[in-house]
Design a protein around this motif. Structure first.
Motif, PDB file in Angstrom:
ATOM      1  N   ILE A   1      53.069  35.010  57.164  1.00 22.99           N
ATOM      2  CA  ILE A   1      52.939  35.665  56.431  1.00 22.99           C
ATOM      3  C   ILE A   1      51.793  35.173  54.828  1.00 22.99           C
ATOM      4  O   ILE A   1      53.266  34.017  54.719  1.00 22.99           O
ATOM      5  CB  ILE A   1      54.201  37.089  55.704  1.00 22.99           C
ATOM      6  N   ARG A   2      51.745  35.676  54.214  1.00 24.94           N
ATOM      7  CA  ARG A   2      51.182  35.214  53.236  1.00 24.94           C
ATOM      8  C   ARG A   2      51.304  36.213  52.389  1.00 24.94           C
ATOM      9  O   ARG A   2      50.346  37.322  52.364  1.00 24.94           O
ATOM     10  CB  ARG A   2      49.866  35.240  53.394  1.00 24.94           C
ATOM     11  N   VAL A   3      51.842  35.744  51.158  1.00 24.76           N
ATOM     12  CA  VAL A   3      52.310  37.038  49.966  1.00 24.76           C
ATOM     13  C   VAL A   3      51.026  36.736  48.783  1.00 24.76           C
ATOM     14  O   VAL A   3      50.457  35.640  48.533  1.00 24.76           O
ATOM     15  CB  VAL A   3      53.282  36.247  48.901  1.00 24.76           C
ATOM     16  N   TYR A   4      50.126  37.636  48.943  1.00 26.75           N
ATOM     17  CA  TYR A   4      48.734  37.192  47.825  1.00 26.75           C
ATOM     18  C   TYR A   4      49.344  37.465  46.335  1.00 26.75           C
ATOM     19  O   TYR A   4      49.319  38.897  46.555  1.00 26.75           O
ATOM     20  CB  TYR A   4      48.010  37.464  48.848  1.00 26.75           C
TER      21      TYR A   4
ATOM     22  N   LEU B   1      48.737  39.746  55.348  1.00 26.99           N
ATOM     23  CA  LEU B   1      48.353  39.473  54.735  1.00 26.99           C
ATOM     24  C   LEU B   1      49.505  40.647  53.605  1.00 26.99           C
ATOM     25  O   LEU B   1      49.164  41.770  54.159  1.00 26.99           O
ATOM     26  CB  LEU B   1      47.400  39.376  53.700  1.00 26.99           C
ATOM     27  N   ILE B   2      50.514  40.463  52.328  1.00 25.55           N
ATOM     28  CA  ILE B   2      51.197  41.038  51.445  1.00 25.55           C
ATOM     29  C   ILE B   2      50.565  40.883  50.164  1.00 25.55           C
ATOM     30  O   ILE B   2      50.902  40.189  49.306  1.00 25.55           O
ATOM     31  CB  ILE B   2      52.620  41.246  52.235  1.00 25.55           C
ATOM     32  N   THR B   3      49.862  42.043  49.264  1.00 29.40           N
ATOM     33  CA  THR B   3      48.964  42.061  48.365  1.00 29.40           C
ATOM     34  C   THR B   3      50.693  42.122  47.708  1.00 29.40           C
ATOM     35  O   THR B   3      50.889  43.105  47.999  1.00 29.40           O
ATOM     36  CB  THR B   3      48.139  42.781  47.748  1.00 29.40           C
ATOM     37  N   VAL B   4      50.442  41.751  46.081  1.00 29.34           N
ATOM     38  CA  VAL B   4      51.607  42.114  45.130  1.00 29.34           C
ATOM     39  C   VAL B   4      50.467  42.360  44.067  1.00 29.34           C
ATOM     40  O   VAL B   4      50.170  40.741  43.715  1.00 29.34           O
ATOM     41  CB  VAL B   4      52.455  41.745  44.988  1.00 29.34           C
ATOM     42  N   ASP B   5      50.503  43.192  43.274  1.00 29.55           N
ATOM     43  CA  ASP B   5      50.489  43.390  42.093  1.00 29.55           C
ATOM     44  C   ASP B   5      48.820  43.955  41.967  1.00 29.55           C
ATOM     45  O   ASP B   5      48.094  43.546  41.258  1.00 29.55           O
ATOM     46  CB  ASP B   5      50.356  42.406  41.044  1.00 29.55           C
ATOM     47  N   ASN B   6      48.403  43.920  43.346  1.00 34.61           N
ATOM     48  CA  ASN B   6      46.798  43.957  43.361  1.00 34.61           C
ATOM     49  C   ASN B   6      46.070  44.608  45.297  1.00 34.61           C
ATOM     50  O   ASN B   6      47.000  45.028  45.933  1.00 34.61           O
ATOM     51  CB  ASN B   6      46.583  42.408  43.142  1.00 34.61           C
ATOM     52  N   GLY B   7      45.221  44.674  45.465  1.00 34.90           N
ATOM     53  CA  GLY B   7      45.207  45.119  46.710  1.00 34.90           C
ATOM     54  C   GLY B   7      44.342  46.744  46.825  1.00 34.90           C
ATOM     55  O   GLY B   7      43.575  46.787  47.633  1.00 34.90           O
ATOM     56  N   ILE B   8      44.406  47.770  45.693  1.00 31.90           N
ATOM     57  CA  ILE B   8      44.018  49.098  45.807  1.00 31.90           C
ATOM     58  C   ILE B   8      42.554  49.469  46.195  1.00 31.90           C
ATOM     59  O   ILE B   8      41.997  50.289  46.946  1.00 31.90           O
ATOM     60  CB  ILE B   8      45.116  49.534  44.772  1.00 31.90           C
ATOM     61  N   SER B   9      42.132  48.382  45.384  1.00 28.16           N
ATOM     62  CA  SER B   9      40.327  48.479  45.050  1.00 28.16           C
ATOM     63  C   SER B   9      39.957  47.170  46.025  1.00 28.16           C
ATOM     64  O   SER B   9      39.025  46.840  46.345  1.00 28.16           O
ATOM     65  CB  SER B   9      40.210  47.885  43.732  1.00 28.16           C
ATOM     66  N   ALA B  10      40.597  46.582  47.395  1.00 27.32           N
ATOM     67  CA  ALA B  10      39.820  45.603  48.302  1.00 27.32           C
ATOM     68  C   ALA B  10      39.068  46.292  48.523  1.00 27.32           C
ATOM     69  O   ALA B  10      40.137  45.651  50.236  1.00 27.32           O
ATOM     70  CB  ALA B  10      40.946  44.603  48.193  1.00 27.32           C
ATOM     71  N   VAL B  11      38.544  47.518  48.814  1.00 26.73           N
ATOM     72  CA  VAL B  11      38.107  47.639  50.072  1.00 26.73           C
ATOM     73  C   VAL B  11      37.239  46.789  51.069  1.00 26.73           C
ATOM     74  O   VAL B  11      37.709  46.870  52.554  1.00 26.73           O
ATOM     75  CB  VAL B  11      37.184  49.156  50.406  1.00 26.73           C
ATOM     76  N   ASP B  12      36.133  46.439  50.527  1.00 28.66           N
ATOM     77  CA  ASP B  12      35.353  45.320  51.790  1.00 28.66           C
ATOM     78  C   ASP B  12      35.899  43.553  51.748  1.00 28.66           C
ATOM     79  O   ASP B  12      36.344  43.538  53.319  1.00 28.66           O
ATOM     80  CB  ASP B  12      34.491  44.365  50.728  1.00 28.66           C
ATOM     81  N   GLN B  13      37.118  43.256  50.643  1.00 30.55           N
ATOM     82  CA  GLN B  13      38.336  42.203  51.761  1.00 30.55           C
ATOM     83  C   GLN B  13      38.932  42.696  52.969  1.00 30.55           C
ATOM     84  O   GLN B  13      38.753  41.384  53.436  1.00 30.55           O
ATOM     85  CB  GLN B  13      38.485  41.789  50.341  1.00 30.55           C
ATOM     86  N   ILE B  14      39.532  43.746  52.798  1.00 29.72           N
ATOM     87  CA  ILE B  14      40.362  44.152  53.457  1.00 29.72           C
ATOM     88  C   ILE B  14      39.957  44.749  55.323  1.00 29.72           C
ATOM     89  O   ILE B  14      40.484  43.987  55.868  1.00 29.72           O
ATOM     90  CB  ILE B  14      41.645  45.371  53.227  1.00 29.72           C
ATOM     91  N   ALA B  15      38.505  44.856  54.551  1.00 29.85           N
ATOM     92  CA  ALA B  15      38.047  45.168  56.007  1.00 29.85           C
ATOM     93  C   ALA B  15      37.472  43.756  56.888  1.00 29.85           C
ATOM     94  O   ALA B  15      37.776  44.035  57.960  1.00 29.85           O
ATOM     95  CB  ALA B  15      36.641  46.270  55.992  1.00 29.85           C
TER      96      ALA B  15
ATOM     97  N   GLY C   1      52.285  39.460  37.504  1.00 27.79           N
ATOM     98  CA  GLY C   1      52.047  38.844  39.079  1.00 27.79           C
ATOM     99  C   GLY C   1      52.692  38.003  39.665  1.00 27.79           C
ATOM    100  O   GLY C   1      53.720  37.838  40.911  1.00 27.79           O
ATOM    101  N   VAL C   2      53.263  37.474  38.841  1.00 26.86           N
ATOM    102  CA  VAL C   2      53.991  35.681  39.011  1.00 26.86           C
ATOM    103  C   VAL C   2      55.436  36.775  39.468  1.00 26.86           C
ATOM    104  O   VAL C   2      56.358  36.237  40.328  1.00 26.86           O
ATOM    105  CB  VAL C   2      54.629  34.520  37.883  1.00 26.86           C
ATOM    106  N   THR C   3      55.933  37.068  38.825  1.00 24.24           N
ATOM    107  CA  THR C   3      57.264  38.246  38.760  1.00 24.24           C
ATOM    108  C   THR C   3      57.343  39.194  40.199  1.00 24.24           C
ATOM    109  O   THR C   3      58.070  38.935  40.858  1.00 24.24           O
ATOM    110  CB  THR C   3      57.895  39.088  38.226  1.00 24.24           C
ATOM    111  N   SER C   4      56.518  39.887  40.513  1.00 29.17           N
ATOM    112  CA  SER C   4      56.148  40.597  41.933  1.00 29.17           C
ATOM    113  C   SER C   4      56.120  38.948  43.114  1.00 29.17           C
ATOM    114  O   SER C   4      56.708  39.595  44.200  1.00 29.17           O
ATOM    115  CB  SER C   4      55.292  40.973  41.878  1.00 29.17           C
ATOM    116  N   THR C   5      55.855  38.338  43.161  1.00 23.88           N
ATOM    117  CA  THR C   5      55.692  37.489  43.899  1.00 23.88           C
ATOM    118  C   THR C   5      56.874  36.562  44.343  1.00 23.88           C
ATOM    119  O   THR C   5      57.258  36.234  45.418  1.00 23.88           O
ATOM    120  CB  THR C   5      54.323  36.367  43.591  1.00 23.88           C
TER     121      THR C   5
END
Length: 811
Positions: free
Chosen positions: A83-86, A141-155, A93-97
């Motif tokens: 697993i990678r925490v992104y 891959l688990i994103t924290v404090d980001n990722g909701i807009s990453a349509v192309d990247q997650i595809a 972001g750093v407290t989430s990570t």
């Protein structure tokens, strides 16, 4: 009159409800008033807010995507998948990570972390980072404090065989990514009742779901993320912040303990304010200037030695960050001023600035400084000369939804994200001018005139007598304070300044003692030392600020930290006994040139004033040469050229009078100068002197008192009726009373206006049953009285003169 810096939003207070809530909750009216004006109408409603604890936490599985996230992470742990925490590079972001590190470590997962470099990679998932994950054998891959807009990247990640679980709290776009799980309470169809979680708060809820109960020990980092990201301290955030603060005060982990040490803050004294202004900037410093990994390592440190080393490194970076922000603000202000000068009269509604060499990591801080100074939505961008791309941040003002505005301009940007008050974006340099133009138009359409003055919401207006140590101590029940639950802001009306002095290095700060109805309190204002002259002893003001307790050597006393003030009163500095008039006037002009004007009488004094102070460019006028034009502007004499001109600059803050009027025309001019439209704050009065420096003799005129009016009226009733002629009854009355004929005629005119005497042509007759009316109801009486008072200004005491001037200054 002193105008406030901010627009005050003062609620209408329900006194009956405040009294009832104070009784039912056994709290002071101060606390009850704050609760009522923040929407709590009964003890039943207020108690959950006051007693918020773990029992009020929401079931995490109500959050859309939570079940799928728990299942996928559990499977990865069971099967030993990598697993990678992104994460992200800001404090949230750093407290989430770090929270995800705790969670996965406790679950026994195989994992690592990755935080993108702010300048080189920018915000959120990027394709290069996904390639690196694939090469490392990452399957989840688990994103924290980001990722909701990453349509192309997650595809793209899906094509490489990597599943993605998104945990985020930012506004979702219309089209969301096709991830294994999207955990974000702001999704349109998410039934989770509280939408204000930060990234660390979402991870806190994920841990709750994974373990089946709230992980209270995770609340420390969740609280820091919540406070640092300016999330509303209401609902679950209030519970998380309270739990986290209690935990950090009682037993901070090595990283937080070391961070407190470099901030010179004792862990047991931690508050939301100290986290926001001391801890959070240092956690942000790594990501702004270098890499955020250092902050994650600090928060995850197992021992004090490692933690203290990392904390000192972050503290050093924070000092560098402060210097860099200061320099960039200077450059940005110069750029903005040049833009304004190049197009006078076309001031943009939105500040948009871009420059090569700026650091994108501090763009948001610079934007905030510019918003504070110019109160305009601001975008600050760092430009890459080779690619032409600009990355940066934006900050907004109340009423202008930044995210909505950027969405209207989405076609101009490669990437953007954020919320109403703050956002980040990537844009090519060629599109910046178009973006600035569109945002200017949107601001013009969305904002009204009031929106351009910063607003301060006031919780309640309260008399000084109700501000006690007990009441302030009870306010602790309303903590933690922050966004959504700010420190209560109090209005104290009409307090008298007893003492006023500057303090601190270079006299930057101000300390005053104010009084109201026998109660006194000390007030302090940081950074307001330059207001000392405006806040002189003897002035009455309305005071806006926050309450606190000052503790020194075991003594505790009430203290107000004031932020703004206003006054409807005119401050009079009566210096008619001053012997060295010209020296005193010169000192005032040197110390206060801005908003200053000088009025003189007689003409000899005016000529002397022009001769002495002409080079200073101060408006100087003699009452006898000043007039009022048809538009109500005052024509005055310029000191520099002695040529007459019309002063249309609007406001005079300080008026120096050398000599007082001695004629009706001069009084009219002075009244115009004292009119409230001028915005006058203070008047300093000196005695008129000729070149020989002897004091001019006062002149004046008398005005009949009420008993004199009664005497003349009694004579009228005795006569019954008469013909109005110069040598008739009026002349007879004048001789008997020894009042001038003009004064007796004025009295008769007032009696006619009040209905005591009837008049038909020259015939006068006493009214047998006159109405019961006071002399002040006659406009003729008021005008004559004011005129007479004006002609005896030089004879008035300080109190009388202040009263007369204040009456001219009333709206």
């Amino acid at each position: 009159m002193i105008k406030s810096k901010y627009r005050w939003d003062i609620p209408v207070q329900d006194e009956e409800l405040v009294t009832r809530l104070a009784h039912d909750l056994n709290v002071s009216r101060l606390v009850a008033g704050v609760l009522v004006n923040r929407g709590w109408k009964s003890a039943e409603q207020a108690l959950p807010f006051l007693q918020a604890d773990t029992g009020d936490l929401v079931n995490p599985f109500l959050m859309k995507g939570m079940t799928e996230a728990v299942e996928r992470i559990s499977r990865a742990v069971r099967e030993g998948e990598r697993i990678r925490v992104y994460g992200d590079y800001d404090a949230d972001g750093v407290t989430s990570t770090t929270l995800m590190i705790r969670l996965l470590s406790e679950l026994g997962a195989t994992f690592d972390t990755y935080i993108p470099h702010r300048s080189r990679e920018g915000y959120g998932l990027n394709l290069g980072a996904i390639d690196l994950a694939s090469e490392a054998g990452v399957r989840l891959l688990i994103t924290v404090d980001n990722g909701i807009s990453a349509v192309d990247q997650i595809a793209y990640a899906g094509k490489l065989g990597i599943d993605v679980v998104v945990t985020d709290h930012h506004e979702p776009p219309e089209i969301v990514p096709d991830a294994v799980a999207l955990v974000n309470p702001k999704q349109k169809d998410c039934p989770y009742p509280f939408k204000g979680l930060c990234g660390a708060g979402v991870v806190f809820k994920l841990a709750h779901a994974m373990f089946g109960h709230p992980k209270i020990e995770y609340a420390d980092l969740a609280a820091i993320g919540t406070i640092a990201d300016l999330m509303p301290l209401t609902g679950e955030n209030r519970i998380i912040a309270r739990l986290g603060l209690e935990q950090m005060r009682r037993g901070p982990n090595p990283g937080i303990r070391a961070l407190c040490k470099v901030c010179a803050v004792k862990p047991e004294d931690l508050t939301s304010g100290r986290i926001g202004f001391s801890l959070a900037p240092r956690l942000n410093a790594g990501g702004r200037l270098e890499h955020a990994d250092r902050a994650v390592k600090l928060l995850a440190a197992a021992g004090d030695e490692e933690a203290e080393l990392l904390a000192h490194e972050l503290d050093k970076l924070n000092v560098e960050r402060q210097a860099l922000v200061e320099q960039t603000v200077i450059e940005a202000e110069e750029m903005w001023q040049n833009q304004c000068a190049s197009e006078p009269g076309k001031l943009s509604n939105v500040i948009v600035l871009a420059k090569e060499g700026w650091n994108a990591g501090i763009a948001g801080l610079v934007a905030s400084k510019l918003v504070e100074r110019y109160y305009r939505p601001t975008i600050v961008l760092a430009m890459d000369a080779d690619s032409g791309k600009c990355k940066g941040s934006a900050r907004s003002i109340d009423g202008f939804d930044l995210y909505a505005a950027l969405t209207e301009c989405a076609d101009l940007m490669e990437h953007y994200g954020g919320h109403q008050a703050a956002a980040g974006m990537t844009i090519t340099h060629a599109n910046i001018a178009e973006l600035a133009g569109r945002l200017h138009t949107l601001a013009e359409q969305w904002l009204n005139a009031e929106d351009w003055q910063p607003k301060r919401r006031i919780d309640l207006s309260i008399p000084l007598s109700e501000i006690t140590l007990k009441a302030i101590d009870q306010m602790a029940r309303l903590e933690p304070f922050g966004n959504g639950n700010p420190t209560p802001r109090i209005l104290i009306r009409d307090v008298l300044i007893r003492e006023s002095r500057t303090m601190g290095k270079e006299d930057k700060h101000l300390r005053m003692t104010v009084e109201q109805a026998g109660s006194t309190v000390e007030v302090v204002a940081f950074g307001m030392g330059d207001q000392r002259e405006r806040l002189a002893p003897g002035l009455k003001i309305d005071l806006l600020g926050e309450l606190s307790v000052n503790e020194w050597n075991g003594n505790r006393k009430v203290q107000a930290m004031f932020q703004d003030f206003r006054s409807q009163h005119l401050h009079l500095n009566d210096r008619r006994k001053e012997r060295n008039v010209w020296g005193a006037v010169e000192k005032l002009i040197v110390n206060q040139q801005s908003g200053l004007a000088v009025g003189c009488s007689p003409l000899a004094i005016f000529n002397e004033a022009v001769s002495r102070f002409g080079p200073a460019g101060i408006p100087i006028s003699a009452y006898t040469v000043a007039g009022i034009d048809n538009n109500g502007n005052t024509a005055i004499q310029t000191a520099a050229t002695s040529e007459r001109y019309v002063d249309r600059r609007g406001e005079w803050r300080h008026l120096i009078l050398i000599g007082l009027p001695s004629s009706d025309q001069e009084v009219r001019v002075l009244k115009e100068w004292l009119a409230p439209k001028r915005g006058l704050e203070s008047v300093t009065v000196f005695s008129g002197q000729d070149k020989g420096s002897h004091t001019l003799e006062p002149g004046g005129a008398s005005f009949p008192e009420r008993k004199h009016f009664a005497e003349v009226y009694a004579m009228c009733r005795q006569r019954g009726q008469w013909i109005d002629s110069p040598d008739g009854f009026i002349q007879e009355t004048a001789e008997k009373t020894e009042w001038p004929l003009s004064t007796v005629r004025m009295m008769h005119e007032i009696f006619i206006e009040l209905g005591f005497i009837s008049a038909e042509g020259a015939s006068r007759k006493i009214v047998s049953e006159p109405p019961r009316r006071e002399l002040e109801e006659s406009s003729r009486y008021r005008k004559a009285r004011d005129h007479a008072q004006g002609l005896r200004l030089t004879e008035m005491t300080t109190e009388e003169l202040h009263g007369w001037m204040s009456s001219c200054h009333v709206l």
